[in-house]
Design an enzyme around this catalytic site. Sequence first.
Site, PDB file in Angstrom:
ATOM      1  N   ASP A 281      -8.487  -3.247   8.586  1.00  0.00           N
ATOM      2  CA  ASP A 281      -7.962  -2.160   7.767  1.00  0.00           C
ATOM      3  C   ASP A 281      -8.465  -2.411   6.346  1.00  0.00           C
ATOM      4  OD1 ASP A 281      -6.480  -0.752   5.938  1.00  0.00           O
ATOM      5  OD2 ASP A 281      -4.540  -1.139   6.866  1.00  0.00           O
TER       6      ASP A 281
ATOM      7  N   CYS B 245       5.354   1.201   2.502  1.00  0.00           N
ATOM      8  CA  CYS B 245       4.943   1.358   3.910  1.00  0.00           C
ATOM      9  C   CYS B 245       4.640   0.004   4.533  1.00  0.00           C
ATOM     10  CB  CYS B 245       3.728   2.262   4.058  1.00  0.00           C
ATOM     11  SG  CYS B 245       4.087   3.958   3.635  1.00  0.00           S
TER      12      CYS B 245
ATOM     13  N   HIS C  81       0.327  -2.690   6.837  1.00  0.00           N
ATOM     14  CA  HIS C  81       0.847  -1.368   6.499  1.00  0.00           C
ATOM     15  C   HIS C  81       1.355  -0.739   7.807  1.00  0.00           C
ATOM     16  CE1 HIS C  81       0.457   2.931   5.375  1.00  0.00           C
ATOM     17  NE2 HIS C  81       0.457   2.534   4.110  1.00  0.00           N
TER      18      HIS C  81
ATOM     19  N   GLN D 240      -7.448  -1.077   1.172  1.00  0.00           N
ATOM     20  CA  GLN D 240      -7.322  -1.621  -0.183  1.00  0.00           C
ATOM     21  C   GLN D 240      -8.504  -2.488  -0.586  1.00  0.00           C
ATOM     22  OE1 GLN D 240      -5.046  -0.599  -2.193  1.00  0.00           O
ATOM     23  NE2 GLN D 240      -3.736   0.411  -0.697  1.00  0.00           N
TER      24      GLN D 240
ATOM     25  N   LYS E 236      -8.731   6.212  -1.642  1.00  0.00           N
ATOM     26  CA  LYS E 236      -8.498   4.904  -2.281  1.00  0.00           C
ATOM     27  C   LYS E 236      -9.736   4.446  -3.056  1.00  0.00           C
ATOM     28  CE  LYS E 236      -4.723   4.028   0.455  1.00  0.00           C
ATOM     29  NZ  LYS E 236      -3.347   4.108   0.006  1.00  0.00           N
TER      30      LYS E 236
HETATM   31  N1  PLP Z   1      -3.555   0.439   5.181  1.00  0.00           N
HETATM   32  C1  PLP Z   1      -3.284   0.050   3.937  1.00  0.00           C
HETATM   33  C2  PLP Z   1      -3.367  -1.388   3.584  1.00  0.00           C
HETATM   34  C3  PLP Z   1      -2.927   0.999   2.980  1.00  0.00           C
HETATM   35  O1  PLP Z   1      -2.660   0.614   1.738  1.00  0.00           O
HETATM   36  C4  PLP Z   1      -2.853   2.358   3.362  1.00  0.00           C
HETATM   37  C5  PLP Z   1      -2.410   3.367   2.399  1.00  0.00           C
HETATM   38  O2  PLP Z   1      -1.662   3.096   1.499  1.00  0.00           O
HETATM   39  C6  PLP Z   1      -3.157   2.703   4.663  1.00  0.00           C
HETATM   40  C7  PLP Z   1      -3.510   1.710   5.553  1.00  0.00           C
HETATM   41  C8  PLP Z   1      -3.120   4.121   5.123  1.00  0.00           C
HETATM   42  O3  PLP Z   1      -4.122   4.842   4.523  1.00  0.00           O
HETATM   43  P1  PLP Z   1      -4.173   6.433   4.630  1.00  0.00           P
HETATM   44  O4  PLP Z   1      -2.796   6.907   4.273  1.00  0.00           O
HETATM   45  O5  PLP Z   1      -5.203   6.824   3.642  1.00  0.00           O
HETATM   46  O6  PLP Z   1      -4.517   6.776   6.019  1.00  0.00           O
END
Ligand code: PLP
Length: 576
Positions: free
Chosen positions: A212, A376, A135, A215, A238
């Site tokens: 990270d 993203c 992401h 998900q 999430k």
């Molecule tokens: N990493 C992954 C794999 C994501 O799906 C997301 C959000 O869609 C993020 C990071 C970023 O998360 P946040 O926007 O809650 O900080």
Amino acid sequence: MSTAQKPTMEFKSSLDIAKIREDFPVLKREVNGHPLVYLDNAATTQKPQAVIDALDNYYSQYNSNVHRGIHRLSQEATDAYEAAREKVRLFLGARDIKEVIFTRGVTEGINLVAFSFGEKFVSEGDEILITEMEHHSNIVPWQLMCERKGATLQVVPINERGELRMDKLEEMLTERTKLLSVVHVSNALGSVNPIGEIVEMAHAKGAKVLVDGAQAAPHLPIDVQALDCDFYAISSHKVFGPTGIGALYGKRELLEEMPPYQGGGDMIELVSFERTTWNELPYKFEAGTPNIADGIAFGAALDYFRKLDSKALVDYENELLTYATESISDLPGIRFIGTAENKASVLGFVVDGIHAHDLGAILDMEGVAVRVGHHCAQPVMRHFEIPGSVRASFAFYNSREDVDRFSAALHKAVEIHKGDDVAKDRDIFDTSAETIQETQQRIVDKFSSYDNWEERYQAIIDLGQQLPPVPEEVKQEKFIVRGCQSTVYLKAEMEGDRVMFKAGSNAMIVNGLIAILLQVYSNRTTDEVVNTPPEFIQKLGLSENLTQGRANGLAAMIEQIKLYAYALKMTRQSGR
Ligand code: PLP
């Protein structure tokens, strides 16, 4: 006509989905006259009543600041907030509550580590490793850090199924690698990475690992001690909790050595103008008044989630994914994006010849919420050579009926875009026999004959299909119309005393709108274009159903058409 065939697959799950759905008030609402089918869970999950109640209860019963207060309310708030931290610790399987830092979400967790770990441990010539499936929030903070510290960012590639190339990872991990930052479950592909194995490989080279877990948290049991990762970031929203709060796990010995990320109240021990000392963990990393209400409600979300049988949830979500995949695999031109062997409940796909935005718009018309675009994760889209995909992402409250509705709506969307029966017998752009007002009136009359948005939508798509492809020479940066959701090219030139427009977009609905505008404004004198207001658009009955983004795009196109005509008129007048 391709209609959705329901697969005969038996669901083995014994979860009482109807009962679970009762806990989520939003699932009762209607969208565009249909019961909501919410399949955008990878973007954010819905909230159970218990979470909404926790927020309400905090604000109506004991709203006050934490940590510093001596009065009753402050103590209650502090207790509830710190109890939430303990729930996060349990959820992540962390050894020590000092290892749980509240953040705004995964993005802030990663930025915190990129800054603070970077300051302490990274120097010129070092390498940071990420992967091609990250992401943006697990790419950009490392780019910023590498720039600051003179380090290099290396990217481990993925294969055609969307799986991490473990052979490449092995090769690319070297003594220079200071840290590997890797996603547990990809939001764009659903691929589940073998984190335990990856951590072992990285540690063997002396590299630290950040995971990270955005998900993974809603789909997989997490145990940071068993994974042995150094950092693990999650977002509350999430996992059925509120937005604006999340948590970062870090190994205590590392966190102790890392400098604070931000300065301010709460993160200090003693402050003087000469010298300030830091508070103990985890407060050293939590400057300022925290997000108290959402932190407490995050705890309530984890309480709710923990009461469910996590193994049964995983199995059920896998069944949903298999059923959904089977339900739509008969669609002509479908290509699944992300077919990893080990995959969470994310279904990404494109349909040949139909822009993802067009599919998303029709699904929305049917009350089905999915995500379309690059999610993203632009490097993932680049890998698969697509501008974006449609992503249906499932949660345990989704039902078999949700999947049936999604599949039926998608089949309908593909049908609408097929364009087999579009009348192409007349060149609709040859408006030379009409005045500009007559053309406008003809289009208004046509649209007045449609009974509902579905008919108007189909008409716009049909028009879009009659728009000639954009000539290559128009597909240039300088001809892009700013302010449109999709990429729109628009060029104007004079032919005799007429201004001719060439335009097109990658979304069929936008091509339809362009087709309407070109019939009215192309092949006219510059004066006609400049002096004819676009009021006729209001009479087409589009405003209620066109998304704000599309409406803004339409306004931007009209403005650009008028600007071009005005500029050409001025050029003529000045004789240039
Ligand atoms: N990493 C992954 C794999 C994501 O799906 C997301 C959000 O869609 C993020 C990071 C970023 O998360 P946040 O926007 O809650 O900080």
